[in-house]
Design a protein around this motif. Structure first.
Motif, PDB file in Angstrom:
ATOM      1  N   GLY A 165       0.765  -1.251   0.000  1.00  0.00           N
ATOM      2  CA  GLY A 165       0.000   0.000   0.000  1.00  0.00           C
ATOM      3  C   GLY A 165       0.785   1.285   0.000  1.00  0.00           C
TER       4      GLY A 165
ATOM      5  N   ILE B  34      -2.885   1.695  -2.799  1.00  0.00           N
ATOM      6  CA  ILE B  34      -3.665   0.464  -2.853  1.00  0.00           C
ATOM      7  C   ILE B  34      -2.757  -0.714  -2.531  1.00  0.00           C
ATOM      8  N   SER B  35      -3.270  -1.661  -1.787  1.00  0.00           N
ATOM      9  CA  SER B  35      -2.525  -2.884  -1.509  1.00  0.00           C
ATOM     10  C   SER B  35      -2.736  -3.841  -2.664  1.00  0.00           C
TER      11      SER B  35
ATOM     12  N   SER C  35      -7.087  -1.561   3.805  1.00  0.00           N
ATOM     13  CA  SER C  35      -8.447  -1.055   3.601  1.00  0.00           C
ATOM     14  C   SER C  35      -8.806  -0.922   2.130  1.00  0.00           C
ATOM     15  N   ARG C  36      -7.815  -0.963   1.260  1.00  0.00           N
ATOM     16  CA  ARG C  36      -8.071  -0.772  -0.167  1.00  0.00           C
ATOM     17  C   ARG C  36      -7.214  -1.742  -0.966  1.00  0.00           C
ATOM     18  N   TYR C  37      -7.860  -2.566  -1.737  1.00  0.00           N
ATOM     19  CA  TYR C  37      -7.165  -3.570  -2.542  1.00  0.00           C
ATOM     20  C   TYR C  37      -8.027  -3.908  -3.744  1.00  0.00           C
TER      21      TYR C  37
ATOM     22  N   GLN D  91     -10.670  -5.202  -6.197  1.00  0.00           N
ATOM     23  CA  GLN D  91     -11.976  -5.800  -5.931  1.00  0.00           C
ATOM     24  C   GLN D  91     -12.449  -6.706  -7.064  1.00  0.00           C
TER      25      GLN D  91
ATOM     26  N   SER E 221     -17.917  -5.656  -7.231  1.00  0.00           N
ATOM     27  CA  SER E 221     -16.765  -6.379  -6.691  1.00  0.00           C
ATOM     28  C   SER E 221     -17.005  -7.880  -6.742  1.00  0.00           C
TER      29      SER E 221
ATOM     30  N   ASP F  52      -8.511  -1.376 -11.929  1.00  0.00           N
ATOM     31  CA  ASP F  52      -9.156  -2.530 -11.287  1.00  0.00           C
ATOM     32  C   ASP F  52     -10.342  -2.981 -12.122  1.00  0.00           C
TER      33      ASP F  52
END
Length: 522
Positions: free
Chosen positions: A405, A411-412, A419-421, A423, A457, A478
């Motif tokens: 991240g 983003i992770s 908390s954000r990766y 989807q 997602s 994404d």
């Protein structure tokens, strides 16, 4: 995979030097990062969970990725051999032997190198289970001394369908290499995987360890005696996992792992005597992957002590070390001419398609070589510039932090972490309602019509998966259809298992020393 060229309390005075080293290691990072330590232990746990989501075959009672169910239960039936089990390589439902074997080799190397750290984090059993799921399959696949089944399923027909593995209706034909259809590369890599795994199981399961070693030695002999590229024997593999580097790197790789597992000088002699003719000391590489093993060979050879029983090979070992350190210096951007490119955000960048696989493997080799330099009290010489082990470890940590991240997109790229990766991972099973919730059959085109193009997602989080990652400018889209960036592979995550464990151990020690827990005065 879509079509591609695919922690102590009392401290004695002598310990302060080690403490200072750890302090420097973390203080080399920006203050905000050192104060907000990333949860490497959590990342370790999640990375091992990912392999359960990739399992093929009859799933065990303690399966933790509960959205998955049994699949591929007739694999090999058509050919009269039991090929049930193993791993799907990525977001598809084909079992490709070459990347699967490399995945198991890297998981095993992670445990060999960082087993204590993995155990301290409470993940040793899960690590061994991940390895054994692969090696159990390889034992089945090595059905005769000179026969190795190296693929189940056909990438072309599989990619026409978007189906959960529990529903798949595509071909489950098995493909093998044998005396008449050689595959020295896949035989050499599978031998390496089983030899490395035999070291892992030596104390906990000696009988199993011996069994793996027997298979490894037979496979190496087979691959060496009947030489050839496996994708020349199995055409359906060429468009997905072609052996571009040939088979000589895998034979050197297999020989060194067998030497480590057996201590038999014949295997060492093989890797030394063929060092030049097989390219071990002639190829200077800037990548390490499921296909190109030369850098791994060079790193292992470079870490062999240049004295006593290795004395007669000192000259060749020095040449191996020179090539290994070329790679390390290239990653550190300290070569005179050729270095590994980096994105503006600092991520190593090899190529557009699934770049994270090269980042994770480089990170592992950097950390392992840092440990070697530390243990032997050596420095790395990058064209006259001396580099210490801390610099290697710090750079490796920077790559991991980017993955988790600390990057321009915030983003992770490790799915399910932070908390954000991503989807919308490009993954058939994760993108559709789980078999546990809906046992109704989902057909080949129905998956594309109802699930693939959805903007929502994925209903199932593919925890621990490392996706392909951002482009050369740190940008990431994404989108399920953007498989160059959103597809994850087993060999992306495998090298990070050991690195996460190492960083978790350092994090625990550092945070305890500099941020001790509050103690009640009552």
């Amino acid at each position: 995979m879509e079509k591609k060229w695919k922690c102590r309390t009392l401290l004695r005075p002598p310990q302060w030097a080690a403490i200072f080293s750890i302090f420097v290691f973390f203080q080399l990072l920006p203050l905000s990062e050192s104060l907000n330590l990333l949860e490497y232990g959590e990342a370790l746990s999640k990375s091992l969970l990912y392999f359960e989501a990739q399992r093929s075959g009859h799933l065990p009672y303690n399966q933790r990725a509960t959205w998955r169910h049994h699949s591929g239960l007739t694999d090999g039936l058509e050919q009269g051999v039991d090929l049930v089990g193993g791993y799907y390589d990525a977001g598809d439902n084909v079992k490709f032997g070459l990347p699967m074997a490399f995945t198991v080799t890297m998981l095993s190397w992670s445990v060999i190198q960082y087993g204590e750290e993995i155990a301290a984090a409470g993940e040793y059993r899960h690590a061994l289970e991940a390895i054994k799921w692969g090696t159990d399959y390889f034992i089945k696949a090595h059905s005769q001394p000179h026969v190795l089944w190296v693929q189940v399923g056909d990438g072309d027909t599989d990619h026409y369908c978007w189906q959960r593995p529990e529903d798949m209706t595509t071909s489950r034909r098995g493909y093998k290499v044998d005396e008449d259809h050689p595959g020295s590369d896949v035989a050499g890599e599978t031998a390496a995987a089983m030899a490395a795994a035999s070291i892992v199981f030596r104390k906990t399961n000696p009988h199993y360890s011996h069994l793996l070693l027997d298979h490894a030695q037979q496979l190496f002999e087979f691959g060496d005696k009947f030489r050839g590229k496996y994708d020349s024997s199995i055409g359906v593999a060429k468009e997905y996992y072609p052996s571009v580097s040939g088979y000589m790197d895998e034979l050197l790789w297999g020989a060194l792992w067998l030497y480590k597992a057996t201590d038999k000088v014949d295997y060492l002699n093989y890797a030394m005597e063929k060092a030049h003719s097989f390219g071990g000391i002639t190829w200077a590489m800037k990548e390490f992957s499921w296909d190109v093993k030369y850098t791994g060979v060079q790193i292992i050879a470079a870490m062999l002590p240049m004295k006593e029983k290795h004395e007669q090979h000192n000259e060749v070992l020095q040449q191996y070390r020179s090539k290994a350190e070329y790679y390390i210096c290239a990653c550190l951007n300290k070569n005179n001419i050729t270095n590994v490119h980096r994105t503006p955000g600092g991520l190593l960048y090899i190529r557009q398609w699934n770049n994270m696989q090269y980042v994770s493997s480089a990170t592992f080799l950097l950390m392992v070589y840092s440990d070697h330099l530390q243990a032997t009290n050596q420095m790395l010489n990058c064209h006259g510039v001396l580099v210490g082990p801390d610099e290697l470890a710090t750079f490796a940590k920077s790559q991991v932090d980017y993955i988790l991240g600390s990057n321009p997109m915030a983003i992770s790229y490790l799915v399910g972490h932070g908390s954000r990766y991503p989807q919308r991972v490009h993954h058939r099973g994760a993108s559709m309602e789980s078999y546990r919730n809906n046992k109704g059959f989902i057909g080949c085109t129905q998956g594309y019509d109802n699930w693939y193009g959805r903007q929502r997602s994925n209903p199932n989080v593919l925890v621990g998966a490392l996706v392909g990652g951002p482009d050369s400018q740190d940008q990431f889209r994404d989108d399920r259809g953007n498989y160059m960036q959103t597809e994850a592979c087993t060999y992306n995550t495998a090298p990070l298992v050991g690195v996460f464990a190492k960083l978790h151990a350092l994090e625990q020690t550092s945070s305890y020393i500099f941020d001790p827990p509050l103690v009640s005065s009552s």
